[in-house]
Write a protein that holds these residues in place. Structure first.
Motif, PDB file in Angstrom:
ATOM      1  N   SER A 161       0.445  -1.152  -0.134  1.00 55.27           N
ATOM      2  CA  SER A 161       0.307  -0.193  -0.270  1.00 55.27           C
ATOM      3  C   SER A 161       1.036   0.965  -0.679  1.00 55.27           C
ATOM      4  CB  SER A 161      -0.734  -0.105   1.309  1.00 55.27           C
ATOM      5  OG  SER A 161       0.136   0.471   2.232  1.00 55.27           O
ATOM      6  N   SER A 201     -12.601  -5.538   4.518  1.00 51.63           N
ATOM      7  CA  SER A 201     -11.066  -5.223   4.249  1.00 51.63           C
ATOM      8  C   SER A 201     -10.380  -5.949   2.381  1.00 51.63           C
ATOM      9  CB  SER A 201      -9.766  -6.330   4.900  1.00 51.63           C
ATOM     10  OG  SER A 201     -10.760  -6.169   6.769  1.00 51.63           O
ATOM     11  N   PHE A 246     -11.011  -2.580   1.391  1.00 53.14           N
ATOM     12  CA  PHE A 246      -9.813  -1.703   1.247  1.00 53.14           C
ATOM     13  C   PHE A 246      -8.311  -1.805   0.264  1.00 53.14           C
ATOM     14  CE2 PHE A 246     -10.000   0.748   5.259  1.00 53.14           C
ATOM     15  CZ  PHE A 246     -10.246   1.516   4.641  1.00 53.14           C
ATOM     16  N   ARG A 247      -8.338  -3.564   0.340  1.00 53.20           N
ATOM     17  CA  ARG A 247      -7.355  -4.014  -0.724  1.00 53.20           C
ATOM     18  C   ARG A 247      -7.573  -3.790  -2.190  1.00 53.20           C
ATOM     19  NH1 ARG A 247      -8.125 -10.545  -0.272  1.00 53.20           N
ATOM     20  NH2 ARG A 247      -6.139  -9.832  -1.746  1.00 53.20           N
ATOM     21  N   THR A 299      -6.469   0.238  -2.712  1.00 49.43           N
ATOM     22  CA  THR A 299      -4.488   0.152  -2.253  1.00 49.43           C
ATOM     23  C   THR A 299      -4.367  -0.598  -3.733  1.00 49.43           C
ATOM     24  OG1 THR A 299      -4.288  -1.626  -0.735  1.00 49.43           O
ATOM     25  CG2 THR A 299      -4.099   0.316   0.282  1.00 49.43           C
ATOM     26  N   PHE A 324      -3.952   6.477  -1.308  1.00 48.52           N
ATOM     27  CA  PHE A 324      -4.203   6.314   0.023  1.00 48.52           C
ATOM     28  C   PHE A 324      -2.827   5.815   1.339  1.00 48.52           C
ATOM     29  CE2 PHE A 324      -7.365   5.101  -2.665  1.00 48.52           C
ATOM     30  CZ  PHE A 324      -8.919   6.053  -2.864  1.00 48.52           C
ATOM     31  N   PHE A 345      -2.684   3.623   4.548  1.00 47.44           N
ATOM     32  CA  PHE A 345      -3.391   2.501   4.500  1.00 47.44           C
ATOM     33  C   PHE A 345      -2.886   1.855   6.458  1.00 47.44           C
ATOM     34  CE2 PHE A 345      -3.700  -2.561   4.605  1.00 47.44           C
ATOM     35  CZ  PHE A 345      -4.781  -3.118   5.406  1.00 47.44           C
ATOM     36  N   THR A 390       1.046   5.711   9.710  1.00 49.95           N
ATOM     37  CA  THR A 390      -0.443   6.237   8.362  1.00 49.95           C
ATOM     38  C   THR A 390       0.038   7.482   7.913  1.00 49.95           C
ATOM     39  OG1 THR A 390      -1.497   4.271   9.273  1.00 49.95           O
ATOM     40  CG2 THR A 390      -2.055   5.842   7.576  1.00 49.95           C
ATOM     41  N   LEU A 407      -6.826   5.297   4.776  1.00 49.57           N
ATOM     42  CA  LEU A 407      -8.049   4.302   5.182  1.00 49.57           C
ATOM     43  C   LEU A 407      -6.978   3.095   6.476  1.00 49.57           C
ATOM     44  CD1 LEU A 407      -7.615   2.546   1.728  1.00 49.57           C
ATOM     45  CD2 LEU A 407      -9.016   3.984   2.413  1.00 49.57           C
ATOM     46  N   ASP A 410      -8.193   0.038   8.554  1.00 48.97           N
ATOM     47  CA  ASP A 410      -9.274  -1.032   9.009  1.00 48.97           C
ATOM     48  C   ASP A 410      -9.125  -1.761  10.027  1.00 48.97           C
ATOM     49  OD1 ASP A 410     -10.216  -3.742   8.733  1.00 48.97           O
ATOM     50  OD2 ASP A 410      -8.939  -4.261   7.216  1.00 48.97           O
TER      51      ASP A 410
END
Lengths: 262, 240
Positions: free
Chosen positions: A163, B43, B46-47, B50, B74, B76, B144, B153, B155
């Motif tokens: 990411s 989740s 989000f994957r 990203t 983003f 994460f 982050t 983001l 999680d």
């Protein structure tokens, strides 16, 4: 600070005491048995006699320890580099794993007793066959340790790095490689003990000098005391190398040994 | 213009339909939560953002523009803190900056300035295992936010904490957010957490997930909103 230090060494002393005592007890029992039973020193020499032989033949033993140490270290270094290179290739090309692992597993099934004379036959009495045999014995355990170590990386850490925009190589260098380090050191500790045994055995099969040759000559001249003296040296050598890996691990995995924050 | 728009996103992984027409948006400086039962595909969403998986159908728009192949939109924060155990706290915090190519020195300087705001002053030289769960989570959050990406983001950032630490961290995050107002998308299955932190909440159904409810949080009446959301989660998300 002073108090901490003394506490630490005190702790270490009480921890090693049982081991020291049990070794002393075993040797004492051996010594007493030899004296009580009148057994011939040609069959079973007493520990005191072995010690005497070690002191008497110290120059001879020392000149023969060095080639063994050299073969062990060179062979093991080769094996480490080859295992490391292969482990990286396998990590990036998983198919390679399926292609190569069967060969490596087969290489581990070959009996050293048969392989060692052949390797000596092919490569002569120099250092090369010793390096090859040490590498043959230690390569696979090191490779497995590394490959399993890479796979033990937490998936969340990899997802995090991805990411952040990390490439596959960055993920390997920042996450997979450091994750494998504890596995690497576990493999190192086991393999280094194999390495010494393999070096001595390859000398035993054919060499000009080395602990393996000392053992062979002592056997042929019915000198179990000298044989056992060489055995003691070889275990001391192994213990020393083992200690070096333990110290290296301590330094490289400092984060594992950090205590709790105050 | 919205910071993020998801339009009718469909996603199938390994023959299983995960997302079934999910649409949602996040306005700039807005804190939006996605609430849903475990295994709803939160989740995975989000994957997808990203870049780890691609939607089969639908649009992801960032500031009204289709998302490029590798955007730096983003930042994460995964479920567990995912701090690298072999890196000291300071080096964990600067990880994202280093990967962006910022020099270690510059990254450290930037991180050192922010440590006290995150209650981590004096902890920079410790390894993650030496710190408490709450501190580790704050370090992960700083790691982050320090990347200064447009959208955060999160999680289930507090899912692994004990109940008391979790509430402490939620309150702390709320205060920090009111000062800085990062555009944030939070995944949670904790109704109280969603209501306490968010401006707006989406409720997802079980797999294949779609949005079954949207609610703008009214700070005067949190109790009733919590009850309503819980009711939706218990009765309308589909059969488990």
């Amino acid at each position: 600070m002073r108090e901490n230090l003394s506490k630490w060494s005190g702790g270490r002393f009480t921890r090693t005491l049982p081991a020291v005592l049990s070794i002393l007890a075993a040797f004492s029992a051996w010594e007493i048995f030899v004296h009580m039973s009148d057994i011939s020193p040609l069959v079973l020499p007493a520990p005191s006699r072995i010690m005497d032989q070690m002191v008497l033949n110290r120059a001879h033993l020392w000149t023969n320890t060095l080639p063994t140490l050299q073969a062990t270290l060179l062979g093991f270094t080769c094996s480490l580099w080859v295992a490391f290179s292969f482990s990286i290739c396998i990590d990036f090309l998983p198919r390679l794993r399926r292609a190569l692992f069967p060969i490596f597993v087969i290489s581990q099934t070959l009996p050293l007793v048969a392989i060692a004379p052949l390797v000596v036959l092919w490569f002569g009495f120099d250092l090369t066959p010793k390096i090859l045999l040490v590498a043959l014995v230690t390569f696979f355990p090191m490779l497995v340790a590394l490959v399993d170590g890479y796979d033990a990386t937490e998936p969340e850490i990899e997802a995090l790095l991805t990411s952040m925009g990390a490439s596959r190589w960055t993920v390997f260098r920042r996450a997979r490689l450091p994750s494998a380090m504890p596995y690497f050191f576990a493999g190192l500790r086991i393999s280094i003990t194999y390495a010494v045994v393999a070096a001595i055995f390859s000398e035993y099969v054919g060499a000009r000098a080395g602990l393996g040759i000392v053992i062979l000559n002592a056997k042929n001249s019915f000198r179990p005391d000298l044989m056992l003296a060489a055995v003691v040296i070889s275990s001391l050598l192994t213990l020393m190398l083992f200690a070096v890996t333990a110290i290296l691990q301590r330094i490289c995995l400092r984060w594992r040994y950090a205590g709790h924050a105050p | 213009m919205n910071a993020l728009d998801l339009q009718d996103i469909h996603l199938t992984l390994g023959g299983t339909s995960i997302l079934n027409g999910v649409s949602l948006h996040v306005a700039p400086k807005e804190f939006v939560s996605i609430l849903g039962p475990s295994g709803a595909g939160k989740s995975t969403l989000f994957r997808m953002l990203t870049g780890a998986v691609k939607p089969d159908r639908g649009n992801i728009l960032i500031k009204g523009q289709p998302v490029a192949k590798h955007t730096r939109t983003f930042a994460f924060m995964p479920q567990r803190d995912a701090l690298l155990p072999w890196r000291r706290i300071i080096d964990n915090i600067t990880l994202g900056l280093e990967i962006q190519g910022v020099s270690r020195k510059a990254a450290r300087q930037k991180a050192l300035l922010l440590l006290s705001t995150f209650g981590l002053k004096g902890c920079e030289a410790y390894y993650p295992a030496q710190l408490s769960g709450g501190m580790r989570q704050r370090a992960a959050l700083l790691r982050t936010l320090i990347q200064e990406r447009p959208i955060q983001l999160l999680d289930e950032p507090f899912g692994a904490l004990d109940a008391l630490t979790r509430v402490t961290m939620q309150r702390w995050l709320k205060n920090r957010w009111h000062q800085a107002r990062w555009t944030t998308l939070l995944i949670t299955h904790d109704v109280r957490e969603a209501v306490a932190l968010s401006d707006r909440i989406y409720v997802l159904s079980r797999r294949p997930a779609r949005v079954i409810s949207e609610l703008t949080v009214n700070t005067d009446d949190t109790r009733q909103q919590e009850a309503r959301l819980l009711d939706i989660l218990l009765t309308q998300t589909g059969d488990p």
